[in-house]
Design a protein around this motif. Structure first.
Motif, PDB file in Angstrom:
ATOM      1  N   LEU A   8       0.837  -1.197   0.000  1.00 40.51           N
ATOM      2  CA  LEU A   8       0.000   0.000   0.000  1.00 40.51           C
ATOM      3  C   LEU A   8       0.876   1.253   0.000  1.00 40.51           C
ATOM      4  CD1 LEU A   8      -2.783   1.409   0.415  1.00 40.51           C
ATOM      5  CD2 LEU A   8      -2.361   1.227   2.855  1.00 40.51           C
ATOM      6  N   TYR A   9       1.897   1.250   0.825  1.00 38.74           N
ATOM      7  CA  TYR A   9       2.718   2.462   0.951  1.00 38.74           C
ATOM      8  C   TYR A   9       3.400   2.807  -0.373  1.00 38.74           C
ATOM      9  CZ  TYR A   9       5.541   6.063   3.137  1.00 38.74           C
ATOM     10  OH  TYR A   9       6.097   7.266   3.459  1.00 38.74           O
ATOM     11  N   ARG A  10       3.965   1.786  -1.024  1.00 40.04           N
ATOM     12  CA  ARG A  10       4.623   2.057  -2.307  1.00 40.04           C
ATOM     13  C   ARG A  10       3.613   2.595  -3.321  1.00 40.04           C
ATOM     14  NH1 ARG A  10       7.655  -2.619  -5.548  1.00 40.04           N
ATOM     15  NH2 ARG A  10       8.855  -2.689  -3.624  1.00 40.04           N
ATOM     16  N   HIS A  11       2.426   2.008  -3.291  1.00 41.62           N
ATOM     17  CA  HIS A  11       1.394   2.418  -4.240  1.00 41.62           C
ATOM     18  C   HIS A  11       0.978   3.867  -4.011  1.00 41.62           C
ATOM     19  CE1 HIS A  11      -2.517   2.426  -6.320  1.00 41.62           C
ATOM     20  NE2 HIS A  11      -1.974   1.496  -7.077  1.00 41.62           N
ATOM     21  N   ILE A  12       0.768   4.250  -2.753  1.00 37.85           N
ATOM     22  CA  ILE A  12       0.300   5.627  -2.533  1.00 37.85           C
ATOM     23  C   ILE A  12       1.393   6.639  -2.850  1.00 37.85           C
ATOM     24  CG2 ILE A  12      -1.682   5.282  -1.027  1.00 37.85           C
ATOM     25  CD1 ILE A  12      -0.167   5.396   1.378  1.00 37.85           C
ATOM     26  N   ILE A  13       2.640   6.274  -2.631  1.00 43.00           N
ATOM     27  CA  ILE A  13       3.725   7.190  -2.995  1.00 43.00           C
ATOM     28  C   ILE A  13       3.753   7.359  -4.518  1.00 43.00           C
ATOM     29  CG2 ILE A  13       6.245   7.377  -3.176  1.00 43.00           C
ATOM     30  CD1 ILE A  13       6.443   6.362  -0.361  1.00 43.00           C
ATOM     31  N   GLU A  14       3.606   6.238  -5.234  1.00 40.84           N
ATOM     32  CA  GLU A  14       3.621   6.334  -6.700  1.00 40.84           C
ATOM     33  C   GLU A  14       2.421   7.120  -7.219  1.00 40.84           C
ATOM     34  OE1 GLU A  14       4.339   2.346  -8.076  1.00 40.84           O
ATOM     35  OE2 GLU A  14       6.402   2.450  -7.321  1.00 40.84           O
ATOM     36  N   GLU A  16       0.940   9.537  -5.565  1.00 41.70           N
ATOM     37  CA  GLU A  16       1.125  10.947  -5.217  1.00 41.70           C
ATOM     38  C   GLU A  16       2.099  11.615  -6.185  1.00 41.70           C
ATOM     39  OE1 GLU A  16       2.128  11.893  -1.109  1.00 41.70           O
ATOM     40  OE2 GLU A  16       1.030  13.781  -1.294  1.00 41.70           O
ATOM     41  N   ARG A  17       3.038  10.838  -6.707  1.00 40.94           N
ATOM     42  CA  ARG A  17       3.998  11.406  -7.678  1.00 40.94           C
ATOM     43  C   ARG A  17       3.319  11.912  -8.940  1.00 40.94           C
ATOM     44  NH1 ARG A  17       8.276   6.944  -6.939  1.00 40.94           N
ATOM     45  NH2 ARG A  17       9.384   7.698  -5.101  1.00 40.94           N
ATOM     46  N   LYS A  18       2.091  11.408  -9.186  1.00 37.69           N
ATOM     47  CA  LYS A  18       1.364  11.866 -10.384  1.00 37.69           C
ATOM     48  C   LYS A  18       0.922  13.319 -10.227  1.00 37.69           C
ATOM     49  CE  LYS A  18      -0.339   7.260 -11.541  1.00 37.69           C
ATOM     50  NZ  LYS A  18      -1.464   6.329 -11.411  1.00 37.69           N
ATOM     51  N   PHE A  19       0.970  13.835  -8.975  1.00 35.38           N
ATOM     52  CA  PHE A  19       0.605  15.235  -8.733  1.00 35.38           C
ATOM     53  C   PHE A  19       1.889  16.005  -8.457  1.00 35.38           C
ATOM     54  CE2 PHE A  19      -2.990  12.615  -7.580  1.00 35.38           C
ATOM     55  CZ  PHE A  19      -4.080  13.297  -8.110  1.00 35.38           C
ATOM     56  N   PRO A  20       2.333  16.850  -9.419  1.00 32.29           N
ATOM     57  CA  PRO A  20       3.648  17.490  -9.296  1.00 32.29           C
ATOM     58  C   PRO A  20       3.804  18.354  -8.046  1.00 32.29           C
ATOM     59  CG  PRO A  20       2.514  18.134 -11.352  1.00 32.29           C
ATOM     60  CD  PRO A  20       1.622  17.204 -10.634  1.00 32.29           C
ATOM     61  N   GLU A  21       2.679  18.906  -7.530  1.00 32.60           N
ATOM     62  CA  GLU A  21       2.778  19.810  -6.391  1.00 32.60           C
ATOM     63  C   GLU A  21       2.810  19.054  -5.051  1.00 32.60           C
ATOM     64  OE1 GLU A  21       0.193  19.290  -8.269  1.00 32.60           O
ATOM     65  OE2 GLU A  21      -1.550  19.010  -6.993  1.00 32.60           O
ATOM     66  N   ALA A  22       2.730  17.706  -5.100  1.00 33.86           N
ATOM     67  CA  ALA A  22       2.607  16.923  -3.860  1.00 33.86           C
ATOM     68  C   ALA A  22       3.856  17.019  -2.982  1.00 33.86           C
ATOM     69  CB  ALA A  22       2.330  15.475  -4.218  1.00 33.86           C
ATOM     70  N   THR A  23       3.629  17.055  -1.656  1.00 31.69           N
ATOM     71  CA  THR A  23       4.755  17.163  -0.715  1.00 31.69           C
ATOM     72  C   THR A  23       5.060  15.837  -0.026  1.00 31.69           C
ATOM     73  OG1 THR A  23       3.222  17.702   1.055  1.00 31.69           O
ATOM     74  CG2 THR A  23       4.187  19.570  -0.173  1.00 31.69           C
ATOM     75  N   GLY A  24       4.184  14.843  -0.192  1.00 37.34           N
ATOM     76  CA  GLY A  24       4.379  13.571   0.499  1.00 37.34           C
ATOM     77  C   GLY A  24       3.540  13.465   1.764  1.00 37.34           C
ATOM     78  N   GLN A  25       2.937  14.583   2.172  1.00 41.09           N
ATOM     79  CA  GLN A  25       2.122  14.561   3.408  1.00 41.09           C
ATOM     80  C   GLN A  25       0.918  13.634   3.277  1.00 41.09           C
ATOM     81  OE1 GLN A  25       0.964  17.614   6.169  1.00 41.09           O
ATOM     82  NE2 GLN A  25       2.139  19.137   5.050  1.00 41.09           N
ATOM     83  N   LEU A  26       0.280  13.639   2.103  1.00 41.51           N
ATOM     84  CA  LEU A  26      -0.916  12.813   1.934  1.00 41.51           C
ATOM     85  C   LEU A  26      -0.558  11.325   2.023  1.00 41.51           C
ATOM     86  CD1 LEU A  26      -3.947  12.662   1.370  1.00 41.51           C
ATOM     87  CD2 LEU A  26      -3.425  12.661  -1.067  1.00 41.51           C
ATOM     88  N   SER A  27       0.587  10.960   1.428  1.00 41.75           N
ATOM     89  CA  SER A  27       1.028   9.559   1.506  1.00 41.75           C
ATOM     90  C   SER A  27       1.219   9.156   2.954  1.00 41.75           C
ATOM     91  CB  SER A  27       2.359   9.368   0.768  1.00 41.75           C
ATOM     92  OG  SER A  27       2.207   9.685  -0.578  1.00 41.75           O
ATOM     93  N   ASP A  28       1.872  10.029   3.722  1.00 45.53           N
ATOM     94  CA  ASP A  28       2.125   9.715   5.130  1.00 45.53           C
ATOM     95  C   ASP A  28       0.816   9.604   5.911  1.00 45.53           C
ATOM     96  OD1 ASP A  28       4.769   9.710   4.583  1.00 45.53           O
ATOM     97  OD2 ASP A  28       5.224  11.649   5.514  1.00 45.53           O
ATOM     98  N   LEU A  29      -0.100  10.493   5.596  1.00 45.12           N
ATOM     99  CA  LEU A  29      -1.396  10.484   6.285  1.00 45.12           C
ATOM    100  C   LEU A  29      -2.148   9.181   5.993  1.00 45.12           C
ATOM    101  CD1 LEU A  29      -3.603  11.971   7.885  1.00 45.12           C
ATOM    102  CD2 LEU A  29      -4.271  13.098   5.787  1.00 45.12           C
TER     103      LEU A  29
END
Ligand code: AHM
Ligand code: MG
Length: 339
Positions: A8-14, A16-29
């Motif tokens: 799941l974690y790898r998937h959500i990081i990948e 989130e990368r589709k959104f250029p403005e992403a900071t990684g906070q949503l993945s962590d949440l």
């Protein structure tokens, strides 16, 4: 063929990368929510043992108070959001008011920018019968620029959700989520303690042959609902009628089955519950985002759920959700159209 080791974690990081403005906070949440749900899953699986082990008193063997599972689920999710440092407020079906979160745990001095809504344990009346229950969650970006989160931050239309999902504690534990780019399901492998990708890009069939409604409420329904239910029970091969009736009484479980195989779930307004029973913020909005991402439809019988402006955290709404063609047809019956 699904890559068996996409966690799941790898998937959500990948994702989130589709959104250029992403900071990684949503993945962590999302990861924090998944972690809390793994803990809840453990407790749900142990629930049946509590009587056998004599733990029903005020305290368990470790001298800790034994909590009701829904209270426990609420506490663990809220706690995880507090220590995670990404949420500025948590709203729960179990709490009357929203709970503001301090920024002091946020990473690198970045403001906690998310609002999280939970139904911590949906279908909780089914716990003692060993029937599937679940957790539903919904994530919004705060609208206020700084300071403590406000009620306005918490009362946004469903269309503003940045992510939503649920976990079903069933024959296995499965987490389904969307961050606005498709719907994906992950099954918990208890031996490794990870959610592994099992259902990629889920799509709900456009038309189904299953309806889910509490038919015990028939005498309280409007003519529109009664006529629709009578219609799906008639014989007509061409339109796959009669439909099958499936009603677990846990919304997440009924919804998950319909997402996989097609179906319409209805909890209408009736004589007793003028606005239906289910909650807009905790149940209807997150499942509506998911169903739309999966190609389905969700309305209150006439209007799109995601467009409703909430005025109250605990407001209720009638809900018609599932396969696109079935929901559209139910709406026609509700509007009194001749079919
Ligand atoms: P809960 O969140 O308190 O468990 O209540 C919501 C539940 C849903 O899971 C389910 O679909 C519905 O209530 C069942 O209601 P009813 O027993 O009226 O059919
Ligand atoms: Mg619920």
């Amino acid at each position: 063929m699904v890559n068996r080791f996409t966690t799941l974690y790898r998937h959500i990081i990948e994702e989130e990368r589709k959104f250029p403005e992403a900071t990684g906070q949503l993945s962590d949440l999302l990861y924090d929510i998944a972690l809390a749900c793994k803990v809840i899953s453990l407790e749900v699986n142990r629930a049946g043992l509590i009587d056998i082990l004599g733990l029903t008193g005020e305290e368990n063997v470790q001298g800790e108070a034994v909590k009701k599972l829904d209270v426990y689920a609420n506490e663990i999710l809220t706690h995880m959001m507090r220590i995670g440092g990404h949420a500025c407020a948590v709203c729960s079906e179990e709490d009357e008011n929203f709970i503001p979160m301090e920024d002091k745990f946020s990473h690198h001095g970045v403001l906690n920018k998310y609002i999280v809504h939970f139904d911590p344990l949906d279908g909780s009346s089914n716990i003692d019968a060993n029937i599937s229950i679940g957790t539903i969650f919904s994530i919004y970006r705060r609208v206020s620029k700084d300071g403590a989160a406000t009620l306005e931050d918490c009362l946004q239309k469903g269309i503003k959700q940045v992510a939503a999902g649920y976990v079903v504690y069933g024959s296995s534990t499965i987490m389904v989520y969307t961050a606005g780019k498709g719907v994906h399901g992950f099954t918990l492998d208890p031996s490794v303690g990870e959610f592994l990708l099992s259902h990629e890009n889920m799509q709900i069939p456009k038309k189904s042959k299953t309806y889910s409604i509490n038919e015990g409420n028939y005498s309280k329904w409007s003519d529109g609902i009664r006529n629709y239910i009578e219609y799906v029970k008639q014989n007509d091969k061409e339109t796959s009628r009669p439909y099958s009736s499936r009603y677990v009484g846990s919304l997440v479980a009924d919804f998950h089955r319909n997402l996989l195989y097609g179906g319409i779930f209805i909890y209408p307004a009736d004589d007793k519950n003028r606005n239906g029973k289910l909650r807009l913020m905790y149940e209807a909005n997150p499942l509506s985002m998911i169903v739309e991402q999966a190609g389905g439809r969700s309305t209150n019988g006439s209007n799109r759920i995601l467009d409703i402006q909430p005025t109250n955290l605990h407001q209720r709404t009638p809900l018609f959700i599932g396969s696109d063609e079935d929901v559209r047809l139910a709406e026609k019956f509700l509007a009194g159209e001749k079919i």
